[in-house]
Design an enzyme around this catalytic site. Structure first.
Site, short mmCIF file in Angstrom:
data_model
loop_
_atom_site.label_atom_id
_atom_site.label_comp_id
_atom_site.label_asym_id
_atom_site.label_seq_id
_atom_site.Cartn_x
_atom_site.Cartn_y
_atom_site.Cartn_z
N ARG A 8 -6.03 -35.77 -66.05
CA ARG A 8 -4.74 -36.34 -66.47
C ARG A 8 -4.03 -37.08 -65.35
O ARG A 8 -3.25 -38.00 -65.62
CB ARG A 8 -3.85 -35.22 -67.01
CG ARG A 8 -4.42 -34.65 -68.30
CD ARG A 8 -3.33 -34.00 -69.06
NE ARG A 8 -3.82 -33.39 -70.29
CZ ARG A 8 -3.11 -32.56 -71.01
NH1 ARG A 8 -1.88 -32.24 -70.64
NH2 ARG A 8 -3.60 -32.07 -72.12
N ASP B 120 12.91 -31.86 -76.00
CA ASP B 120 11.64 -31.69 -75.30
C ASP B 120 11.86 -32.04 -73.82
O ASP B 120 12.81 -32.76 -73.47
CB ASP B 120 10.54 -32.59 -75.89
CG ASP B 120 9.14 -32.07 -75.58
OD1 ASP B 120 8.52 -31.43 -76.45
OD2 ASP B 120 8.66 -32.28 -74.43
C1 LIG Z 1 2.13 -28.33 -78.07
S1 LIG Z 1 3.69 -29.09 -78.16
C2 LIG Z 1 4.38 -28.26 -79.59
C3 LIG Z 1 5.08 -29.21 -80.55
C4 LIG Z 1 5.62 -28.57 -81.83
N1 LIG Z 1 6.62 -27.57 -81.54
C5 LIG Z 1 4.49 -27.99 -82.65
O1 LIG Z 1 4.37 -26.77 -82.75
O2 LIG Z 1 3.73 -28.76 -83.23
C6 LIG Z 1 4.55 -28.32 -76.81
C7 LIG Z 1 5.77 -29.11 -76.32
O3 LIG Z 1 6.54 -28.29 -75.44
C8 LIG Z 1 7.10 -29.11 -74.45
N2 LIG Z 1 7.49 -28.29 -73.29
C9 LIG Z 1 6.70 -27.65 -72.40
N3 LIG Z 1 7.43 -27.04 -71.46
C10 LIG Z 1 8.73 -27.29 -71.77
C11 LIG Z 1 9.97 -26.93 -71.16
N4 LIG Z 1 10.03 -26.20 -70.05
N5 LIG Z 1 11.10 -27.36 -71.75
C12 LIG Z 1 11.06 -28.11 -72.87
N6 LIG Z 1 9.93 -28.48 -73.50
C13 LIG Z 1 8.77 -28.08 -72.94
C14 LIG Z 1 5.98 -30.10 -74.13
O4 LIG Z 1 6.47 -31.27 -73.53
C15 LIG Z 1 5.37 -30.33 -75.52
O5 LIG Z 1 5.87 -31.50 -76.11
#
Ligand SMILES: C[S@@+](CC[C@H](N)C(=O)[O-])C[C@H]1O[C@@H](n2cnc3c(N)ncnc32)[C@H](O)[C@@H]1O
Length: 274
Positions: free
Chosen positions: A41, A147
């Site tokens: 990445r 996010d």
């Molecule tokens: C796998 S996606 C899940 C999306 C959606 N909630 C779903 O279940 O389909 C995880 C998301 O969490 C966000 N994320 C990770 N760490 C985070 C943090 N500390 N604060 C806010 N968002 C975070 C990532 O950027 C990513 O977009």
């Protein structure tokens, strides 16, 4: 700085340094074994910058006082996989059991999609609100979608998706939710009425939360899976504080509150009530 066409392999101490930096800022806990993911990445970014080693890149990140490169690095290392109606039984529960009593009350309805990625989750929630409004009438409903990653938030705000992202949705759902988008063939945009009740903001769940009011429903699905257990437990306790009494919390199906100290009662798989 000279432009590097190749990037040296990721050394163990560089992996540890990147892991610590990511954990410190986002709570994301990259386990040993994720070296390949980090290498893949970040290598493109190193090439773009002309930096030949990961140690050099880390130095570059630290020297950027604006914090822009650190955000960029975090963006590249987050996993954003999502889809419309993902783990669809949550949306059935929302439509059939959670929203109807809220629609009979007088309070504005506030829903938070925490870790919303590119918008599929909050737009699905918005489509469910439409369903309930058809039977129960219009109400003041707002969805806050947050996010950490600016990159996914830009896509979420655009609300434009490729045909492939709509796979699995039946025809009536597609028609209800999307209209053709001018930008090219096979591109669809979420309808304005569904977009209108969703507002997006960048928010790091590890930092202060500026929201004043409480929510009746919080979705935080497939986000905690990347955090270690103490971080997950703190987050669950903070969500508890942000929910109204009787409010619902939805987490991802591979996540669990088992063994944590929390004030929730179990409702259904990965669904809890305060
Ligand atoms: C796998 S996606 C899940 C999306 C959606 N909630 C779903 O279940 O389909 C995880 C998301 O969490 C966000 N994320 C990770 N760490 C985070 C943090 N500390 N604060 C806010 N968002 C975070 C990532 O950027 C990513 O977009």
């Amino acid at each position: 700085m000279s432009v590097a066409s190749t990037v040296a392999g990721l050394r163990p101490q560089e992996f540890r340094a990147i892991r610590d930096r990511l954990y410190g800022i986002s709570g994301i806990d990259l386990q040993p074994g994720k070296e390949g993911l980090v290498q893949t990445r970040l290598a493109k970014r190193l090439r773009e910058l002309g930096v030949p080693t990961f140690a050099g890149y880390l130095e570059y990140v630290e020297q950027d006082a604006s914090g822009h490169e650190l955000s960029h690095m975090v963006d590249l290392l987050t996993t954003n996989k999502t889809s419309f109606f993902r783990e669809s039984h949550h949306f059935d529960l929302l439509r059939e059991r959670v929203l109807p009593p809220l629609f009979t009350g007088a309070d504005p309805i506030r829903i938070w999609s925490a870790g919303c990625s590119s918008g599929e989750e909050p737009y699905t929630i918005s489509a469910i609100i439409d369903d309930v409004e058809q039977a129960a009438g219009k109400r003041d409903v707002k969805i806050l979608a947050t996010d950490l990653s600016s990159r996914v938030l830009t896509r979420a705000r655009d609300a434009v998706y490729d045909e492939a992202m709509l796979e699995g949705l039946d025809r009536p759902t597609r028609q209800r939710m999307f209209e053709p988008f001018d930008g090219g063939p096979g591109r669809w945009r979420v309808r304005a009425s569904l977009r209108a009740r969703v507002s997006f903001a960048r928010l790091n769940l590890m930092k202060e939360w500026p929201m004043k009011g409480r929510f009746q429903v919080i979705f935080c699905r497939n986000v905690m899976i990347y955090f270690d257990r103490p971080t997950q437990e703190r987050l669950i306790q903070r969500f508890h504080g942000m929910l109204c009494d009787g409010g619902h919390l939805f987490i991802g199906h591979s996540e669990s509150l088992t063994g944590m100290c929390h004030g929730f009662s179990y409702v259904a798989p990965a669904a809890y009530v305060k």
